[in-house]
Design a protein around this motif. Structure first.
Motif, mmCIF file in Angstrom:
data_model
loop_
_atom_site.group_PDB
_atom_site.id
_atom_site.type_symbol
_atom_site.label_atom_id
_atom_site.label_comp_id
_atom_site.label_asym_id
_atom_site.label_seq_id
_atom_site.Cartn_x
_atom_site.Cartn_y
_atom_site.Cartn_z
ATOM 1 N N ASN A 321 72.514 68.876 85.842
ATOM 2 C CA ASN A 321 72.890 67.952 84.777
ATOM 3 C C ASN A 321 72.711 68.538 83.386
ATOM 4 N N ARG A 322 73.327 67.834 82.411
ATOM 5 C CA ARG A 322 73.073 68.079 81.006
ATOM 6 C C ARG A 322 72.341 66.845 80.489
ATOM 7 N N SER A 323 71.248 67.051 79.840
ATOM 8 C CA SER A 323 70.462 65.926 79.350
ATOM 9 C C SER A 323 70.171 66.113 77.873
ATOM 10 N N PHE A 324 69.941 64.994 77.186
ATOM 11 C CA PHE A 324 69.570 65.092 75.783
ATOM 12 C C PHE A 324 68.498 64.073 75.445
ATOM 13 N N LEU A 325 67.724 64.432 74.442
ATOM 14 C CA LEU A 325 66.636 63.592 73.938
ATOM 15 C C LEU A 325 67.159 62.840 72.723
ATOM 16 N N PHE A 326 66.721 61.586 72.571
ATOM 17 C CA PHE A 326 67.084 60.840 71.368
ATOM 18 C C PHE A 326 65.990 59.821 71.058
ATOM 19 N N GLU A 327 66.045 59.277 69.861
ATOM 20 C CA GLU A 327 65.109 58.236 69.444
ATOM 21 C C GLU A 327 65.885 56.991 69.059
ATOM 22 N N ALA A 328 65.287 55.842 69.342
ATOM 23 C CA ALA A 328 65.874 54.563 68.940
ATOM 24 C C ALA A 328 64.755 53.550 68.800
ATOM 25 N N LEU A 329 64.710 52.898 67.662
ATOM 26 C CA LEU A 329 63.721 51.849 67.395
ATOM 27 C C LEU A 329 62.298 52.332 67.643
ATOM 28 N N GLY A 330 62.016 53.574 67.248
ATOM 29 C CA GLY A 330 60.665 54.097 67.336
ATOM 30 C C GLY A 330 60.248 54.617 68.696
ATOM 31 N N GLN A 331 61.146 54.637 69.664
ATOM 32 C CA GLN A 331 60.833 55.110 71.014
ATOM 33 C C GLN A 331 61.741 56.281 71.375
ATOM 34 N N LYS A 332 61.194 57.269 72.089
ATOM 35 C CA LYS A 332 61.977 58.414 72.532
ATOM 36 C C LYS A 332 62.479 58.188 73.963
ATOM 37 N N TYR A 333 63.693 58.650 74.205
ATOM 38 C CA TYR A 333 64.308 58.503 75.526
ATOM 39 C C TYR A 333 65.025 59.805 75.910
ATOM 40 N N ILE A 334 65.313 59.923 77.191
ATOM 41 C CA ILE A 334 66.155 61.016 77.693
ATOM 42 C C ILE A 334 67.369 60.405 78.374
ATOM 43 N N MET A 335 68.532 60.903 78.005
ATOM 44 C CA MET A 335 69.784 60.464 78.623
ATOM 45 C C MET A 335 70.310 61.584 79.509
ATOM 46 N N ARG A 336 70.606 61.268 80.738
ATOM 47 C CA ARG A 336 71.190 62.246 81.658
ATOM 48 C C ARG A 336 72.701 62.061 81.713
ATOM 49 N N ILE A 337 73.405 63.176 81.547
ATOM 50 C CA ILE A 337 74.851 63.195 81.741
ATOM 51 C C ILE A 337 75.136 64.187 82.860
ATOM 52 N N PRO A 338 75.763 63.767 83.944
ATOM 53 C CA PRO A 338 76.023 64.675 85.064
ATOM 54 C C PRO A 338 76.791 65.918 84.644
ATOM 55 N N GLY A 339 76.434 67.061 85.232
ATOM 56 C CA GLY A 339 77.063 68.336 84.917
ATOM 57 C C GLY A 339 78.364 68.551 85.673
ATOM 58 N N GLU A 340 78.958 69.740 85.469
ATOM 59 C CA GLU A 340 80.244 70.073 86.072
ATOM 60 C C GLU A 340 80.175 70.029 87.596
ATOM 61 N N GLY A 341 81.115 69.305 88.195
ATOM 62 C CA GLY A 341 81.197 69.257 89.646
ATOM 63 C C GLY A 341 80.161 68.386 90.311
ATOM 64 N N THR A 342 79.317 67.711 89.503
ATOM 65 C CA THR A 342 78.225 66.923 90.074
ATOM 66 C C THR A 342 78.742 65.752 90.894
ATOM 67 N N ASP A 343 79.893 65.220 90.501
ATOM 68 C CA ASP A 343 80.432 64.075 91.227
ATOM 69 C C ASP A 343 80.724 64.417 92.681
ATOM 70 N N LYS A 344 80.945 65.703 92.961
ATOM 71 C CA LYS A 344 81.185 66.125 94.343
ATOM 72 C C LYS A 344 79.879 66.361 95.105
ATOM 73 N N LEU A 345 78.793 66.544 94.357
ATOM 74 C CA LEU A 345 77.522 66.909 94.982
ATOM 75 C C LEU A 345 76.599 65.718 95.230
ATOM 76 N N ILE A 346 76.660 64.743 94.334
ATOM 77 C CA ILE A 346 75.680 63.664 94.354
ATOM 78 C C ILE A 346 76.363 62.321 94.573
ATOM 79 N N ASN A 347 75.815 61.546 95.517
ATOM 80 C CA ASN A 347 76.257 60.169 95.711
ATOM 81 C C ASN A 347 75.371 59.287 94.844
ATOM 82 N N ARG A 348 75.908 58.808 93.729
ATOM 83 C CA ARG A 348 75.105 58.061 92.770
ATOM 84 C C ARG A 348 74.686 56.687 93.301
#
Length: 588
Positions: A321-348
């Motif tokens: 995956n490709r993931s990124f860190l961000f802040e919102a309303l004083g809290q930090k979070y991590i958002m995961r975005i599936p990487g190339e070809g991941t839709d074929k590898l992982i059953n979400r």
């Protein structure tokens, strides 16, 4: 002549019947500097006392006149998350206009019509520029593995009285000119902690390790015909040294720690480099390129404004995956975005059911958001997190305690992770013959282990499958106590829990001594001979499985180096070890 004198010659050439004061205003140099430079120009017969350019000066200007331009636009733009995944940075819009189109127009305004754009990522998206602006495209097929030195290497023969520029910058006023007097590299008067150069009193760019007074490197350069000879030679030398695959083209401009061409300083207010979503938003908060389902999901999930989403930073690219860190309303979070070809590898949908099964069990934090349709996931960021160290005995013991605790819950889901089916699945995905010449023999041997494994499975329960050191995360809670959680449940399913032990071993690239030690820690010195042999079998089976996974990812242009070949070695070597141990057991 130095850069100041050449700048003043250029200004006089462009502005006939000017005064010293006018030249000073146009160039930004002090009246004293202008006066001194004009004396030199007069003495050397470039101009006369009436500030008229003589034939010698005109010849110099004509010899340096800009001829063409090269725009470097091949890269991913990884820092543009969450929008860089589906759009090259060069095509991001400001005021309804793609960045690269603005640059092309600015070049054409000063008579530069021969323009080459080096493309790579989403190269097809640039095709329309050929007809619209009569430009040429050069294709960099190695954009995923090499930096822009390679892009310039591909078109180096075009360099001669040439502007070289990146595609991710925005100039408020046109920085290019119909006339140039010398080669230069553009910097701004803004200080930048990420830069490793500063401009000295001689207007030279010098490398430094002191980042307190560094100048921002804009990335635009002008190379005249004379200096292009040295530059092309340096590009050739650097390109053919494998250690430079991540090098920037600017490295070819340095002779030791000093650029061999002049610096050209511009006002920081005239240029913006767009490397991140927030930089684009700051420049044009109504840009069509800012439209992102990811940003909308974050806003809706956290009940915040889109402008509240700040400090977006791409995290290290993972294997899936490709993931990124961000802040919102004083809290930090991590958002995961599936990487190339991941839709074929992982059953979400399977992954989502796993998170429901482990919810509230103290194994890991529950996701703030998870969507089985697109694979997006938001989790709270844990400060001070570190992955387990596979070479630290204390870490290993805590990991095995956590793994045993999870296995003893005997959780259930509706889907199975069948390693043999997965081997077949990855073979079909790659759709080519294996790169390993003895693959068919190795696979046949792995299939022989199935009978023993099936006979010695004591129970099946929810198993992590990807229980590798990187997914055991240590962090400090609010009370100051170090906690441990097991994360990343994409592959989890019903299986023999002992598979997780094998997975930890092969990802850590353990030898047999370390594997046996880990088995003893998990079983608290009470592992039966049969179970130990079974885990050896899992090491072999999993080795072939992840070897196939690596081959599929390689077909997508993703390389995993030593990890890939070591997985194949586990398949071959531990098949032999398992068979030998079975034979010893039968002899008793």
């Amino acid at each position: 002549m130095n850069g100041i004198e050449l700048d003043i010659l250029k200004n006089i050439y462009l502005n006939q019947e000017c005064s010293q004061r006018t030249v000073a205003m146009n160039t930004g140099y002090s009246l004293g500097r202008v006066n001194k430079a004009i004396k030199v120009l007069c003495e050397q017969d470039y101009i006369n006392d009436d500030l008229q350019v003589l034939s010698k000066g005109a010849e110099l200007i004509v010899a340096n006149r800009p001829h063409n331009a090269i725009i470097l636009a091949a890269g991913y733009g990884m820092r543009m998350v969450p929008i860089g995944k589906n759009m090259p940075k060069a095509l991001m819009e400001v005021d309804g206009e793609p960045l690269i189109e603005r640059l092309i127009k600015q070049l054409k305004e000063v008579g530069i019509h021969e323009i080459t754009v080096v493309v790579g990522f989403m190269k097809e998206a640039f095709e329309y520029l050929i007809d619209l602006y009569d430009i040429k495209l050069a294709i960099n097929t190695e954009y995923a593995d090499k930096n822009n030195l390679h892009s310039l290497y591909l078109v180096k023969e075009k360099i001669a009285n040439t502007y070289i520029l990146p595609s991710d910058i925005y100039f408020f006023s046109n920085p290019f000119s119909k006339v140039e007097a010398y080669s230069w590299y553009m910097i701004s008067n803004e200080q930048n902690d990420n830069s490793n150069v500063y401009i000295n009193r001689k207007l030279e760019l010098v490398k430094t390790h002191d980042q307190s007074h560094n100048n921002f490197m804009v990335g635009v350069s002008y190379i005249n015909r004379e200096d292009s000879i040295q530059l092309k030679k340096r590009i050739e030398e650097l390109e053919h040294d494998s250690k430079n695959k991540n090098a920037f083209w600017e490295d070819a401009l340095f002779d030791k720690d000093r650029m061999y061409i002049n610096a050209k300083m511009i006002n920081a207010a005239n240029v913006v480099e767009i490397n991140t979503y927030e930089q684009l938003r700051e420049l044009d908060n109504k840009s069509n390129s800012l439209k992102s389902d990811v940003i909308s999901i974050i806003s809706e999930t956290l009940n915040c404004r889109k402008s509240d989403i700040e400090n977006i930073k791409v995290l290290k690219k993972g294997m899936t995956n490709r993931s990124f860190l961000f802040e919102a309303l004083g809290q930090k979070y991590i958002m995961r975005i599936p990487g190339e070809g991941t839709d074929k590898l992982i059953n979400r949908y399977h992954e989502q059911s796993v998170y429901k099964a482990i919810a509230g069990k103290g194994i890991c934090d529950d996701p703030v958001y998870i969507n089985a349709d697109n694979g997006y996931k938001i989790t709270k960021f844990l400060d001070g997190v570190r992955p387990a160290d596979s070479n630290d005995d204390k870490d290993i013991r805590r990991c095995m305690d956590k793994l045993r605790e999870f296995h003893n819950l005997n959780l259930e889901v509706q889907h199975i992770f069948d390693m043999y089916e997965e081997i077949e699945f990855y073979e079909k995905l790659r759709d080519t013959t294996s790169i390993y010449r003895d693959y068919s023999t190795t696979k046949a041997n792995i299939l022989k282990l199935k009978e023993y494994v099936d006979k010695h499975v004591e129970r099946r329960a929810l198993t992590h499958i990807d229980a590798v050191p990187d997914n055991f995360l240590f962090y400090t809670d609010e009370t100051g106590v170090e906690q441990l959680q097991l994360t990343d449940w994409e592959y989890a399913g019903m299986q023999d829990p002992h598979v997780d032990i094998a997975m930890f071993c092969i990802y850590s690239m353990y030898d047999k001594e370390r594997i046996d030690k880990l088995i003893d820690i998990y079983f608290e010195e009470k592992c039966s001979v049969q179970n130990r042999i079974k885990i050896y079998c899992y090491v072999a089976i999993a080795g072939l499985l992840w070897s196939n996974w690596c081959e599929y990812k390689l077909s997508l242009g993703v390389e995993f180096g030593e990890y890939a070949i070591r997985q194949y070695r586990y398949a071959k070597e531990y098949y032999k070890i398992a068979i030998e141990e079975m034979e010893k057991l039968n002899e008793k």
